[in-house]
Design an enzyme around this catalytic site. Structure first.
Site, PDB file in Angstrom:
ATOM      1  N   HIS A  16      10.366  24.505  36.077  1.00 21.54           N
ATOM      2  CA  HIS A  16      11.955  24.621  36.505  1.00 21.54           C
ATOM      3  C   HIS A  16      12.588  25.307  35.678  1.00 21.54           C
ATOM      4  CE1 HIS A  16      14.673  23.447  39.726  1.00 21.54           C
ATOM      5  NE2 HIS A  16      14.251  22.592  39.540  1.00 21.54           N
ATOM      6  N   SER A  63      19.514  16.399  45.195  1.00 15.57           N
ATOM      7  CA  SER A  63      19.261  17.136  45.568  1.00 15.57           C
ATOM      8  C   SER A  63      18.876  17.737  46.930  1.00 15.57           C
ATOM      9  CB  SER A  63      18.259  18.059  44.286  1.00 15.57           C
ATOM     10  OG  SER A  63      18.104  19.572  45.130  1.00 15.57           O
TER      11      SER A  63
END
Length: 627
Positions: A329, A537
């Site tokens: 990420h 998210s």
């Protein structure tokens, strides 16, 4: 070249043309920090925090000095928070990447009749990757524009150019995000193929010619055959990358003492990406189990060693049809992963597989396996723990179309529903993280929308503690107030005026100046504010796939959601070892809350319609005044 008003960009955006990320006003951030935390701590803790904050902001105090230094840093850098944020969010984090950090995208389930079909899919996918990379290399990717709140603004594109050129190098105290530099005479580009826990080099450019799909399939078939003939007791070195970062750094230091291992590591660290050819998982292929296969490979006894987690892009193709992408990420955000994978899946659907077998002009050299010399110390380090409780839930009662029909933001509505679910499970509200893109600014990544608002708390209490005593009209008023508070914070975050990056910048500037850490950052309230027990998210897709990730704290939940027109996909994760969490219980509470919120809206609409028939002036306005 700057994009002029009304002019459509023809290629990549020039990040230098975008504005710099602003430094919010100190007073605004401190006031908002107090507002965000007052209802999340005890009255005594808050009294102490308020006094500390007032001391910090006093004229001539620490806050004023640090703000001044932060403004100076803004003038000297493209993005004043980027390095601080990258280290704080990722590189300083010592937790293992799988589950704790690396999100995954789960592709639609494929149906392969045999391994040959799975290899054809892999060859087609690699062909798409090479097409996409060629577009990146030519800087020909169309510019992204903001959608949702404040739509239409051009966005920074720099994250895309890290997809296939980055590598996260494990360090003893801090990792390094390595960017590959092109040389005058670059070596042939290659992909690493993982098969049966071993790694093979697949050159995609041979004799200055990029391999076509038929050639790629030929090479993959050779790799699969080579893997079949290997000793099953060879070490699964990939497992080392699934360990804690310090532990992996220590193991890597042992590995590189041998030149064979150094050469193998170099080939992996410089590859375009990985393609992991997985064995059948042997479990029922539910959405939840497919997500788990992506997140950790099913453990060392399954495909857990068939990974290399330091590489940003790992495409997984399982012989049982479980396919997707595992991403490291630190180089880029979820939306970049979505855009890339949507391109690949559309490429594969729109571009028929080009597998007309023809004799190659020259016989392709065989792919080569990477070799390892494994000391007893390395053998002792190989291992992986499975602790993830994942629940992928498709809520089918309604989707974003219904929420929009209520003139509400789908994201804000879902965030309030998540607050309701957590409160129903735990009887309290906790610090919540919702990522907000700040790509409107040069080198922008994300800031935090603090969804655990006082207004959301008032609403969820009316739906739980006051379920029978609070009238629907009051509940509806509180729902609108919660939606509006969430929407307003979202706008602050995406325009660079949220509090988390600013507070981080002030804290890190103090460290740069070698000051004693200001009391505001040692205060218990600040620790609570950064314990994101609920990490959320929104990752919407236009293709039938979904994203998921693990919790960020041991007693927390990860909640990723994908709102579609008539349904919403939720991926809820927690750790089995925690006695405070259970993904199935959270999902049940979430479903109940979403249904109750729909019913409340429908009742409100009926009441409003009835009132309007009696008196046209009685129709409530859309921003949520009382019915």
């Amino acid at each position: 070249m700057p994009v002029l008003d009304g002019e459509q960009p023809k290629g990549h955006s020039d990040s230098q043309a975008l504005p710099k990320l602003p430094v919010p006003m100190l007073e605004q951030t401190l006031d908002m920090y107090l507002k965000c935390m007052e209802h999340l701590v005890t009255p005594e803790e808050f009294r102490k925090t308020r006094a500390i904050v007032e001391k910090f902001r006093a004229p001539g105090g620490q806050g004023e000095l640090l703000q001044k230094k932060l403004l100076e840093r803004r003038d000297k850098t493209d993005n004043w928070v980027y390095d601080y944020w990258l280290e704080d969010m990722y590189l300083n984090n010592r937790l293992a990447l799988p589950v704790n950090s690396s999100p995954v995208m789960v592709f639609p389930e494929q149906t392969f009749r045999d391994r040959s079909e799975s290899l054809r899919f892999a060859a087609h996918l690699i062909s798409g990757v090479l097409e996409y990379k060629a577009m990146l290399d030519g800087r020909a990717l169309p510019v992204d524009y903001a959608r949702g709140q404040l739509a239409g603004t051009p966005l920074c594109m720099e994250q895309y150019y890290r997809l296939f050129t980055s590598y996260r190098l494990a360090g003893l105290k801090k990792d390094i995000l390595v960017a590959q530099k092109s040389s005058v005479m670059p070596e042939p580009e290659h992909i690493i193929v993982a098969c049966k826990n071993q790694f093979f080099v697949l050159d995609v450019v041979i004799n200055f010619r990029r391999l076509n799909e038929s050639d790629l399939l030929t090479q993959l078939e050779k790799i699969a055959k080579m893997a079949d003939n290997l000793d099953e007791n060879l070490p699964s070195i990939g497992l080392l990358t699934s360990d804690g970062r310090t532990e992996w750094a220590e193991a890597r230091a042992l590995l590189i003492k041998d030149s064979t291992n150094r050469d193998s590591l170099d080939m992996i660290e410089r590859c375009i990406c990985l393609v992991c050819l997985d064995n059948a998982s042997g479990v029922e292929l539910t959405d939840t189990n497919r997500a788990l296969q992506m997140l950790h490979g099913g453990g060392p006894e399954n495909n857990g060693g068939n990974r290399w987690y330091d590489k940003p892009m790992q495409f997984v193709v399982g012989v049982d049809g479980v396919c997707g992408v595992v991403c490291e990420h630190s180089p880029f955000e979820g939306i970049v992963l979505v855009q890339c994978t949507e391109y690949l899946l559309k490429y594969m659907r729109g571009s028929p597989s080009k597998l007309v077998r023809a004799a190659s002009v020259t016989e392709l050299p065989a792919p080569r396996r990477l070799h390892w010399k494994c000391s007893p110390e390395i053998q002792a380090l190989l291992g992986l723990v499975k602790n993830l409780d994942m629940d992928v839930f498709k809520f089918k009662a309604y989707g974003k179309n219904f929420i929009k029909s209520q003139r509400m933001s789908p994201d804000a509505f879902i965030q309030v529903a998540l607050q309701l679910a957590f409160y129903r499970c735990n009887g309290r509200q906790v610090s919540t993280y919702e990522s907000a893109s700040i790509r409107r600014f040069r080198e922008g990544r994300v800031d935090n929308i603090r969804s655990a608002t006082a207004e959301a708390l008032a609403f969820v209490k009316s739906m739980t503690d006051g379920k029978t005593s609070v009238p629907d009209s009051e509940k509806m008023k509180k729902l609108w107030e919660a939606i509006n508070a969430q929407t307003n914070f979202t706008i602050l975050a995406i325009t660079g005026k949220a509090i988390d990056n600013h507070l981080l910048g002030l804290r890190e500037i103090a460290q740069d100046l070698k000051m004693e850490k200001p009391e505001i950052f040692t205060d218990k309230t600040y620790q609570i504010s950064n314990q994101f027990i609920l990490s959320t998210s929104q990752v919407p897709t236009t293709v039938d796939m979904f994203c998921c990730y693990g919790p960020v704290v041991p007693n927390g939940y990860g909640a990723c959601y994908n709102p579609q027109a008539n349904h919403i996909i939720f991926c809820v994760s927690s750790f089995r070892e925690s006695t405070e969490t259970c993904s199935a219980v959270f999902v049940k509470a979430l479903e109940e809350g979403l249904l109750e919120m729909r019913d409340l809206c429908c009742k409100w609409n009926m009441a409003a319609k009835s009132a309007e028939q009696k008196d046209p002036a009685a129709r409530p306005v859309k921003n949520g005044s009382k019915p």
